[in-house]
Design a protein around this motif. Structure first.
Motif, PDB file in Angstrom:
ATOM      1  N   PRO A 120       0.756  -1.241  -0.055  1.00  0.00           N
ATOM      2  CA  PRO A 120       0.173   0.003  -0.048  1.00  0.00           C
ATOM      3  C   PRO A 120       0.670   1.252   0.035  1.00  0.00           C
ATOM      4  CG  PRO A 120      -0.054  -0.987   2.295  1.00  0.00           C
ATOM      5  CD  PRO A 120       0.603  -2.053   1.219  1.00  0.00           C
ATOM      6  N   TYR A 121       1.962   1.470   0.574  1.00  0.00           N
ATOM      7  CA  TYR A 121       2.677   2.570   0.897  1.00  0.00           C
ATOM      8  C   TYR A 121       3.026   3.275  -0.434  1.00  0.00           C
ATOM      9  CZ  TYR A 121       2.182   2.463   5.694  1.00  0.00           C
ATOM     10  OH  TYR A 121       1.910   2.621   7.145  1.00  0.00           O
ATOM     11  N   PRO A 122       3.644   2.638  -1.514  1.00  0.00           N
ATOM     12  CA  PRO A 122       3.957   3.365  -2.815  1.00  0.00           C
ATOM     13  C   PRO A 122       2.588   4.143  -3.230  1.00  0.00           C
ATOM     14  CG  PRO A 122       5.070   1.201  -2.784  1.00  0.00           C
ATOM     15  CD  PRO A 122       3.886   1.169  -1.527  1.00  0.00           C
ATOM     16  N   ILE A 123       1.319   3.523  -3.245  1.00  0.00           N
ATOM     17  CA  ILE A 123       0.336   4.218  -3.686  1.00  0.00           C
ATOM     18  C   ILE A 123      -0.384   5.269  -2.525  1.00  0.00           C
ATOM     19  CG2 ILE A 123      -2.349   3.796  -4.045  1.00  0.00           C
ATOM     20  CD1 ILE A 123      -1.409   0.773  -4.533  1.00  0.00           C
ATOM     21  N   MET A 124       0.126   5.067  -1.560  1.00  0.00           N
ATOM     22  CA  MET A 124      -0.368   6.242  -0.613  1.00  0.00           C
ATOM     23  C   MET A 124       0.367   7.408  -0.503  1.00  0.00           C
ATOM     24  SD  MET A 124      -0.843   3.520   2.840  1.00  0.00           S
ATOM     25  CE  MET A 124      -0.754   4.770   4.002  1.00  0.00           C
ATOM     26  N   LYS A 125       1.947   7.219  -0.806  1.00  0.00           N
ATOM     27  CA  LYS A 125       2.918   8.272  -0.676  1.00  0.00           C
ATOM     28  C   LYS A 125       3.108   8.927  -2.082  1.00  0.00           C
ATOM     29  CE  LYS A 125       5.191   6.764   3.621  1.00  0.00           C
ATOM     30  NZ  LYS A 125       4.887   8.084   4.346  1.00  0.00           N
ATOM     31  N   LEU A 126       2.984   7.943  -3.079  1.00  0.00           N
ATOM     32  CA  LEU A 126       3.346   8.477  -4.412  1.00  0.00           C
ATOM     33  C   LEU A 126       2.385   8.579  -5.650  1.00  0.00           C
ATOM     34  CD1 LEU A 126       6.514   5.983  -4.277  1.00  0.00           C
ATOM     35  CD2 LEU A 126       6.766   8.450  -4.569  1.00  0.00           C
ATOM     36  N   GLY A 127       1.434   7.905  -5.361  1.00  0.00           N
ATOM     37  CA  GLY A 127       0.302   7.601  -6.468  1.00  0.00           C
ATOM     38  C   GLY A 127       0.944   6.944  -7.385  1.00  0.00           C
ATOM     39  N   LYS A 128       0.499   7.175  -8.852  1.00  0.00           N
ATOM     40  CA  LYS A 128       0.952   6.429  -9.945  1.00  0.00           C
ATOM     41  C   LYS A 128       2.160   7.083 -10.489  1.00  0.00           C
ATOM     42  CE  LYS A 128      -3.167   4.348 -11.977  1.00  0.00           C
ATOM     43  NZ  LYS A 128      -3.917   4.120 -13.207  1.00  0.00           N
ATOM     44  N   VAL A 129       3.584   6.296 -10.452  1.00  0.00           N
ATOM     45  CA  VAL A 129       4.593   7.186 -11.000  1.00  0.00           C
ATOM     46  C   VAL A 129       4.911   6.932 -12.664  1.00  0.00           C
ATOM     47  CG1 VAL A 129       7.168   6.852 -10.928  1.00  0.00           C
ATOM     48  CG2 VAL A 129       5.797   6.425  -8.619  1.00  0.00           C
ATOM     49  N   LYS A 130       4.828   7.877 -13.178  1.00  0.00           N
ATOM     50  CA  LYS A 130       4.920   8.002 -14.573  1.00  0.00           C
ATOM     51  C   LYS A 130       6.296   7.693 -15.206  1.00  0.00           C
ATOM     52  CE  LYS A 130       3.677   9.132 -19.034  1.00  0.00           C
ATOM     53  NZ  LYS A 130       2.606   8.242 -19.574  1.00  0.00           N
ATOM     54  N   LEU A 131       6.444   6.831 -15.822  1.00  0.00           N
ATOM     55  CA  LEU A 131       7.845   6.491 -16.698  1.00  0.00           C
ATOM     56  C   LEU A 131       8.020   7.201 -17.896  1.00  0.00           C
ATOM     57  CD1 LEU A 131      10.536   4.780 -16.855  1.00  0.00           C
ATOM     58  CD2 LEU A 131       9.202   2.948 -18.115  1.00  0.00           C
ATOM     59  N   LEU A 132       9.216   8.099 -17.749  1.00  0.00           N
ATOM     60  CA  LEU A 132       9.331   9.011 -18.768  1.00  0.00           C
ATOM     61  C   LEU A 132      10.478   8.461 -19.693  1.00  0.00           C
ATOM     62  CD1 LEU A 132       9.216  12.502 -17.200  1.00  0.00           C
ATOM     63  CD2 LEU A 132       7.389  11.414 -18.671  1.00  0.00           C
ATOM     64  N   PRO A 133      10.844   8.839 -20.882  1.00  0.00           N
ATOM     65  CA  PRO A 133      11.724   8.345 -21.824  1.00  0.00           C
ATOM     66  C   PRO A 133      12.982   8.901 -21.382  1.00  0.00           C
ATOM     67  CG  PRO A 133      10.028   9.512 -22.899  1.00  0.00           C
ATOM     68  CD  PRO A 133       9.810   9.829 -21.771  1.00  0.00           C
ATOM     69  N   PHE A 134      14.120   8.205 -21.762  1.00  0.00           N
ATOM     70  CA  PHE A 134      15.624   8.675 -21.595  1.00  0.00           C
ATOM     71  C   PHE A 134      15.971   9.863 -22.002  1.00  0.00           C
ATOM     72  CE2 PHE A 134      19.915   9.321 -22.821  1.00  0.00           C
ATOM     73  CZ  PHE A 134      20.789   9.130 -21.481  1.00  0.00           C
ATOM     74  N   PHE A 135      16.405  10.860 -20.888  1.00  0.00           N
ATOM     75  CA  PHE A 135      17.005  12.079 -21.314  1.00  0.00           C
ATOM     76  C   PHE A 135      18.496  12.075 -20.876  1.00  0.00           C
ATOM     77  CE2 PHE A 135      12.531  12.897 -20.846  1.00  0.00           C
ATOM     78  CZ  PHE A 135      12.013  13.597 -22.136  1.00  0.00           C
ATOM     79  N   ALA A 136      19.333  12.732 -21.397  1.00  0.00           N
ATOM     80  CA  ALA A 136      20.645  13.090 -21.149  1.00  0.00           C
ATOM     81  C   ALA A 136      20.748  13.850 -19.708  1.00  0.00           C
ATOM     82  CB  ALA A 136      21.334  13.566 -22.366  1.00  0.00           C
ATOM     83  N   PRO A 137      21.674  13.709 -18.893  1.00  0.00           N
ATOM     84  CA  PRO A 137      21.708  14.517 -17.807  1.00  0.00           C
ATOM     85  C   PRO A 137      21.873  16.094 -18.177  1.00  0.00           C
ATOM     86  CG  PRO A 137      22.980  12.535 -17.346  1.00  0.00           C
ATOM     87  CD  PRO A 137      22.551  12.610 -18.904  1.00  0.00           C
ATOM     88  N   GLY A 138      20.954  17.005 -17.480  1.00  0.00           N
ATOM     89  CA  GLY A 138      21.077  18.299 -17.661  1.00  0.00           C
ATOM     90  C   GLY A 138      20.351  18.719 -18.996  1.00  0.00           C
ATOM     91  N   ASP A 139      19.566  17.913 -19.645  1.00  0.00           N
ATOM     92  CA  ASP A 139      18.849  18.205 -20.757  1.00  0.00           C
ATOM     93  C   ASP A 139      17.686  18.982 -20.306  1.00  0.00           C
ATOM     94  OD1 ASP A 139      17.359  18.194 -23.237  1.00  0.00           O
ATOM     95  OD2 ASP A 139      17.398  16.127 -23.687  1.00  0.00           O
ATOM     96  N   ALA A 140      17.302  20.155 -21.098  1.00  0.00           N
ATOM     97  CA  ALA A 140      16.221  20.795 -20.663  1.00  0.00           C
ATOM     98  C   ALA A 140      14.886  20.303 -20.924  1.00  0.00           C
ATOM     99  CB  ALA A 140      16.140  22.360 -21.058  1.00  0.00           C
ATOM    100  N   ALA A 141      14.937  19.462 -21.663  1.00  0.00           N
ATOM    101  CA  ALA A 141      13.634  18.709 -22.402  1.00  0.00           C
ATOM    102  C   ALA A 141      13.067  18.081 -21.172  1.00  0.00           C
ATOM    103  CB  ALA A 141      14.039  17.851 -23.368  1.00  0.00           C
ATOM    104  N   MET A 142      13.694  17.594 -19.992  1.00  0.00           N
ATOM    105  CA  MET A 142      13.069  17.048 -18.936  1.00  0.00           C
ATOM    106  C   MET A 142      12.170  17.733 -18.272  1.00  0.00           C
ATOM    107  SD  MET A 142      16.318  14.711 -17.109  1.00  0.00           S
ATOM    108  CE  MET A 142      17.605  16.018 -17.048  1.00  0.00           C
TER     109      MET A 142
END
Length: 212
Positions: A120-142
């Motif tokens: 239960p706790y991930p649902i309680m504390k986070l809700g649904k976590v969205k998986l986004l595509p890969f972005f290079a570190p520092g990419d403003a597109a994030m």
């Protein structure tokens, strides 16, 4: 919370993450909102195990850097969460934690609900976590990807990179991040096995009773 106390808390909790292996080397970044609307942010290339409260990057309420060392290159992530979640966002934490990154590598991981509903706790504390595509570190597109979600998620997983969680304050945000990593570890440890996940009714009841 007064600025001096918040500086100390950021460094103390960051060291706790480092000491327990949830952050390594100079990876990860944390920001927290000040009472005047400004931000304190961990500097770029800094280690969570050795932060100096006096050297945290300090932004004013207009987003201008006014003190401290050069900030993390992931500021676009942080700013996007503050902009879209408004008063709900008092802190943002981004890690490269092992199990959550590992779970993001599997092709069949649910992009709309990253964590399998096992406890239960991930649902309680986070809700649904969205998986986004890969972005290079520092990419403003994030940041743009976060804005596109229009505050629908308090947490996202950057594929092949790491999780990002926004919360009301630094402590609750870090606790939620720890829950995300623990849930990802459990998902990997039980992967391929016949497990008894939470039912749709149980998930609905948790969602109705607790808001991430």
């Amino acid at each position: 919370m007064r600025e001096v106390q918040l500086r100390e808390q950021i460094c103390l909790m960051a060291k706790s993450l480092y000491d327990r292996g949830l952050a390594h080397g100079s990876t990860g970044n944390i920001s927290a909102r000040l009472e005047d609307g400004g931000l304190l942010v961990t500097p770029t290339n800094s280690s969570f195990g050795f932060l100096d409260p006096a050297k945290l990057s300090h932004f004013d309420a207009k987003g201008q850097l006014i003190g401290g060392d050069k900030p993390t290159k992931e500021m676009s992530l942080h700013q996007a969460f503050y902009e879209t979640r408004g008063a709900k966002a008092g802190a943002v934490v981004h890690l490269h934690s092992h199990h959550s990154v590992a779970l993001s590598l599997f092709e069949d991981t649910d992009k709309d609900d990253f964590l399998p509903p096992l406890t239960p706790y991930p649902i309680m504390k986070l809700g649904k976590v969205k998986l986004l595509p890969f972005f290079a570190p520092g990419d403003a597109a994030m940041g743009e990807a976060i804005r596109d979600l229009a505050s629908a998620h308090s947490a996202v997983m950057l594929a092949n990179h790491g999780p990002v969680v926004a919360g009301s304050d630094i402590a609750s945000t870090i606790y939620a991040m720890e829950e995300l990593e623990a849930a990802a570890r459990l998902a990997i440890e039980t992967r391929g096995q016949s497990v008894r996940a939470l039912t749709t009714d149980q998930i609905t009841r948790l969602t109705a009773s607790f808001s991430a």
